[in-house]
Design a protein around this motif. Sequence first.
Motif, PDB file in Angstrom:
ATOM      1  N   GLY A 295      -3.481  -5.516  -2.186  1.00 26.49           N
ATOM      2  CA  GLY A 295      -2.350  -4.852  -1.686  1.00 26.49           C
ATOM      3  C   GLY A 295      -2.479  -3.352  -1.502  1.00 26.49           C
ATOM      4  O   GLY A 295      -1.702  -2.595  -1.174  1.00 26.49           O
TER       5      GLY A 295
ATOM      6  N   MET B 243      -2.184  -7.384  -6.233  1.00 23.53           N
ATOM      7  CA  MET B 243      -1.583  -6.095  -5.895  1.00 23.53           C
ATOM      8  C   MET B 243      -2.442  -5.100  -5.761  1.00 23.53           C
ATOM      9  O   MET B 243      -2.275  -4.063  -5.104  1.00 23.53           O
ATOM     10  CB  MET B 243      -0.308  -5.714  -6.631  1.00 23.53           C
TER      11      MET B 243
ATOM     12  N   SER C 218       0.908  -1.108  -0.008  1.00 19.18           N
ATOM     13  CA  SER C 218      -0.024  -0.075  -0.142  1.00 19.18           C
ATOM     14  C   SER C 218       0.928   1.359  -0.045  1.00 19.18           C
ATOM     15  O   SER C 218       1.798   1.130   0.837  1.00 19.18           O
ATOM     16  CB  SER C 218      -0.826  -0.009   1.241  1.00 19.18           C
TER      17      SER C 218
ATOM     18  N   ARG D 111       1.642 -12.112  -2.196  1.00 19.48           N
ATOM     19  CA  ARG D 111       0.633 -11.711  -3.178  1.00 19.48           C
ATOM     20  C   ARG D 111       0.793 -12.201  -4.675  1.00 19.48           C
ATOM     21  O   ARG D 111      -0.122 -12.038  -5.486  1.00 19.48           O
ATOM     22  CB  ARG D 111       0.522 -10.342  -3.138  1.00 19.48           C
TER      23      ARG D 111
ATOM     24  N   THR E 151       9.178  -5.204   2.108  1.00 25.29           N
ATOM     25  CA  THR E 151       8.351  -5.009   0.963  1.00 25.29           C
ATOM     26  C   THR E 151       8.576  -6.367  -0.012  1.00 25.29           C
ATOM     27  O   THR E 151       7.545  -6.741  -0.559  1.00 25.29           O
ATOM     28  CB  THR E 151       8.711  -3.667   0.299  1.00 25.29           C
TER      29      THR E 151
ATOM     30  N   GLU F 294       6.385  -8.920   1.236  1.00 27.03           N
ATOM     31  CA  GLU F 294       4.781  -8.617   1.136  1.00 27.03           C
ATOM     32  C   GLU F 294       4.440  -8.851  -0.343  1.00 27.03           C
ATOM     33  O   GLU F 294       3.414  -9.212  -0.514  1.00 27.03           O
ATOM     34  CB  GLU F 294       4.653  -7.091   1.622  1.00 27.03           C
TER      35      GLU F 294
ATOM     36  N   LYS G  54      -5.148 -10.927   0.100  1.00 30.27           N
ATOM     37  CA  LYS G  54      -3.882 -10.473  -0.607  1.00 30.27           C
ATOM     38  C   LYS G  54      -3.917  -9.574  -1.004  1.00 30.27           C
ATOM     39  O   LYS G  54      -3.336  -8.902  -2.047  1.00 30.27           O
ATOM     40  CB  LYS G  54      -3.905 -11.725  -1.799  1.00 30.27           C
TER      41      LYS G  54
END
Lengths: 331, 331
Positions: free
Chosen positions: B218, B206, B176, B320, B313, B316, B216
């Motif tokens: 994002g 994403m 995000s 996803r 990051t 993360e 998931k």
Amino acid sequence: MSIKQEELEEIYAFAVQLGKDAGAILLERAQERFDGSKQAEQGHIEKVNAVDLVTQTDEDVEAFIKSKITKQYPSHKFIGEETYSRGVSRDYLIDDEPTWCIDPLDGTVNYMHLFPMFCVSIGFIVNGKPVIGVIHAPFLNQLFSSCSGKGAWLNESQKMPLTRNPTPPLPPNAPSGCVFSCEWGKDRRDQPDSNLHRKVESFFNMASEIGGREGKGGMVHGVRSLGSATLDLAYVAMGAFDIWWEGGCWEWDVAAGIAILKEAGGLITTANPPADPATAAIEEVKLGSRLYLAIRPAGPSANETGRQSQERTVREVWRRVRHLDYSRPGV
Amino acid sequence: MSIKQEELEEIYAFAVQLGKDAGAILLERAQERFDGSKQAEQGHIEKVNAVDLVTQTDEDVEAFIKSKITKQYPSHKFIGEETYSRGVSRDYLIDDEPTWCIDPLDGTVNYMHLFPMFCVSIGFIVNGKPVIGVIHAPFLNQLFSSCSGKGAWLNESQKMPLTRNPTPPLPPNAPSGCVFSCEWGKDRRDQPDSNLHRKVESFFNMASEIGGREGKGGMVHGVRSLGSATLDLAYVAMGAFDIWWEGGCWEWDVAAGIAILKEAGGLITTANPPADPATAAIEEVKLGSRLYLAIRPAGPSANETGRQSQERTVREVWRRVRHLDYSRPGV
């Protein structure tokens, strides 16, 4: 309401200079952040969610543009993204009067991250039709401009579309062979049948191999997402993008781009397919409709006019995309 | 094999000039098409399908670059997209010797359509590591360059990342707040579990709202697709893109960009999530792996180093995205 051609050309010269000056402010403010003194722009306001940010620069550049216009043309109407967004109503405000329709900073997310695809967009509208457009992307050194009857130009020197004499028709098997421009946008809801779901399905259809997606595979030459509706339209006018399909924009995002696209010979209609996509009349887009499908300028082939190849491409896109749901009061 | 810093800097100056000259040829050839005399470039060869085109310009610019390098540094190895593609093998050819790794024209589809996102990419590799990178996008007036120990630069004057002193960390809730760069690519097969299906699912994850897509989602700040892996990497090095995730590129697409990204302080690892994405060691990317995940340069926050925010990051993103399937012999 009519404006003489001579007066229109004076207004055009004023608008080009205004675009240059406003773009210079955008770039200057961006560069202030390069040295780290203002690396995260302060004071932004969250409008809808984290994606939808308004910066101080937006407001300052709009105030600059509005003051210049009000001084030079006090009788003209003015609609800007920032002044409009602070109002309560979401009505469509453009009538037959001479009206300036402005986005001081399109590609706000790009601007905040210093990705070069941001610009100022200045449209001038008479009788509801955009007749002058100026788009300046200062970090790209690109100025797009047009005036009815005077052509569409890149950097005031290269006529658009760039490929001319003749401009090629759309490919015979379009959308195959086409560069397709689209945007993921701000509406990220994951509910079944949300705009995000409809968009992703549509993008997927356009990208997939011929024969794929139950016959909807479009095998476009490339899929591009720049994060600026205004620059998407500018690149369709240039001929670099063949197709742009989008919902959710507002009139200030597209007024200048529509003026430039039309003057370059492009076509723009609604993003949402009619009940009979193969035969429906292809109508001129409504400026405030929030639903746009743009096709690049096209020349004739042995068996089609340029307009026929554009209309054929519109129908082939409509056959592959979903309806989008963006409403506004009174439209 | 080692090269002294002084010699490296001489090679750097040579590479920058080579990038300027090669880019000038690309732009000159593009401009020849503006007037309509060559509006559809003649003589292109279909490699895999209609998306995968090689133009005469590609070959001419590679021949130009190769002749300059061979004359100046006859002992260095040379790997170019065009010479490689004409060979039978798809082996990874880079060893410890000083090697030039070149893409004469990245963003071929953009170039054919005159969309400005095309460039020449020149990487210089020692002991298997890219140590010099030059990327020139002549229609954008942007030259990206780096040399180990000398920093990474935009137009030889603006240090990258552009936002420094300090460079911000990745957002605390990344992805995000991040600009996510990705490409639809050339593999458009619609079979279940094809790369296209895996990519679209990953992009969708994403983009979706937080809480969407079964956890998931994002909610990235923006999704961008430029159609040039090389320029994607350049914009990650600049700090304009936070994340670039891609499979299917070759080493000439990324060698220069990796040199520039690393010198700017970015991180690059594999696109494919390991079995334990939350805890796996984050290894340096293999240049020939065809799978890339790049994260922009980042500074420290109160409770993390820059590297820690980059690794957070990476994890993360891995959580996803799907595995992509791009193999090559011997890797």
